[in-house]
Design an enzyme around this catalytic site. Sequence first.
Site, short mmCIF file in Angstrom:
data_model
loop_
_atom_site.label_atom_id
_atom_site.label_comp_id
_atom_site.label_asym_id
_atom_site.label_seq_id
_atom_site.Cartn_x
_atom_site.Cartn_y
_atom_site.Cartn_z
N CYS A 118 83.43 62.34 41.83
CA CYS A 118 83.11 61.24 42.74
C CYS A 118 82.88 61.69 44.17
O CYS A 118 82.65 60.85 45.05
CB CYS A 118 84.21 60.19 42.71
SG CYS A 118 85.84 60.80 43.24
N GLU A 140 108.39 63.74 41.30
CA GLU A 140 108.14 64.67 40.20
C GLU A 140 109.38 65.51 39.94
O GLU A 140 110.19 65.78 40.83
CB GLU A 140 106.95 65.56 40.52
CG GLU A 140 107.07 66.34 41.80
CD GLU A 140 105.82 67.12 42.13
OE1 GLU A 140 105.05 67.41 41.20
OE2 GLU A 140 105.60 67.42 43.30
N CYS A 194 86.36 66.32 45.05
CA CYS A 194 86.27 66.02 43.62
C CYS A 194 84.83 66.22 43.15
O CYS A 194 83.90 65.64 43.74
CB CYS A 194 86.73 64.59 43.36
SG CYS A 194 86.54 64.07 41.63
N CYS A 213 92.11 63.93 40.43
CA CYS A 213 91.53 63.06 41.45
C CYS A 213 92.16 61.68 41.33
O CYS A 213 92.16 61.08 40.25
CB CYS A 213 90.02 62.97 41.28
SG CYS A 213 89.22 61.82 42.44
N ASP A 234 105.73 63.20 47.08
CA ASP A 234 105.43 64.59 46.75
C ASP A 234 106.22 65.48 47.68
O ASP A 234 106.14 65.34 48.91
CB ASP A 234 103.93 64.86 46.88
CG ASP A 234 103.59 66.31 46.57
OD1 ASP A 234 103.70 66.70 45.40
OD2 ASP A 234 103.23 67.05 47.51
N ASP A 294 98.47 67.21 49.17
CA ASP A 294 99.77 66.56 49.05
C ASP A 294 99.64 65.05 48.92
O ASP A 294 100.34 64.43 48.11
CB ASP A 294 100.64 66.92 50.26
CG ASP A 294 100.89 68.41 50.36
OD1 ASP A 294 100.93 69.07 49.30
OD2 ASP A 294 101.05 68.91 51.48
N CYS A 311 88.89 58.90 40.63
CA CYS A 311 88.17 58.82 39.36
C CYS A 311 88.92 59.45 38.20
O CYS A 311 88.51 59.28 37.04
CB CYS A 311 86.79 59.47 39.50
SG CYS A 311 86.85 61.27 39.76
#
Length: 403
Positions: free
Chosen positions: A345, A270, A342, A323, A186, A352, A326
Amino acid sequence: MRTAYKCRVYPTPEQAAVVTRTFGCVRLVWNKTLTERSRRYHTEGARTSYRETDAALTAWKRGKELAFLSEVSCVPLQQTLRHQHTAFGNFFAGRARYPRLKSRTGRQSAHYTRSAFRMRNGELTLAKTSTPLRFAWSFHNVDLAKLDPTMVVVSREPDGRWYLTFAVDADKPAPAEPTGHAVGVDLGLTDLLVTSDGERIANPRHLARKARNLARYQRRMARCQRGSRNRRQAQTKVARAHRKVRNARQDFLHRTTTALVRSADVIAIEDLSVRNMVRNRHLARAISDASWGEFRRQLEYKCNRAGRTFVVIDRWFPSSKTCSVCGHVLAELALTVRHWTCPGCRTRHDRDLNAAKNILAAGRAVTRDTASGDACGADVRRQGPSLPRSAVKQEPRAVRHSS
């Protein structure tokens, strides 16, 4: 595969005069051809082919006004026409912007093919010169006496340094030893990159560290009279400062990308729209200094050379809002939020690091779906609504950088 070796060259005054004259003729041919192309297209609506530019160059040489074009080697002039033809092809294909005129104060270069130079026993002699060029060869694993270049590029930077580039057709190297490891990357501004393993590499901010000295040199240059010797010396200092920043950035990126390629078999990053991101006037300088596009370019060709799998995740994949435990996707996530919990969960996430883990998971999904195992350049398509919410990546922190 095509590879290149770049080294410093130290021409004699006679050689420098010949090559400098070649630079001027190359620049003249480029600018005059570009002007004629543009004029013809706007007045007649017709495009100009390479054959027509070649015929025009021959006519210029036969005339009295531009007869001095025959005093230099014709090969760099022909290569200039080919490069401009390729530039227009890239422009009409949407891969590049409209070609621009060349300036005498910028980087100068001349391309010589095999018919315009002689390489014997490690000594290079260019056309229209009688003595070999003296250059510093620092590639000890390559035998210079056996080097068979297909093209030689002589260039001069704005700071006055001369360089020589040998383009060579070489066999593709053997694939690197497998490591059995995959990593997601990232990219950001505070940390240049965060990997899915938890490794963080800080952004060195090369331009920001030199911005104060660079601004002082530019103020001195602005106070000098145009065309004076003092102004030329001031321009050299500005170009030297830019060269130090550029070399430091390139060295850092090469070390970082090489370490990544050696450590993992699968590397997933990405897709970033840097062109749209630099429209943010508060972050444009910091984003340009980070050089995300150059980082991706180096990573891609090094993965291809080492036999690694390089995966590019679609830019609309919600890596930061998902997340990694989950799979819950947040509806909104502000730029200022660097840690979040989250709701599904109750896992506490670093923004990052969580994005890097999701990028790795998406990259593994792509490699599993690819039959050949080579997913270089593959995309994970956008999920959810068809209309994107924003054209700007949400990871950079909104920090103002002063000059």
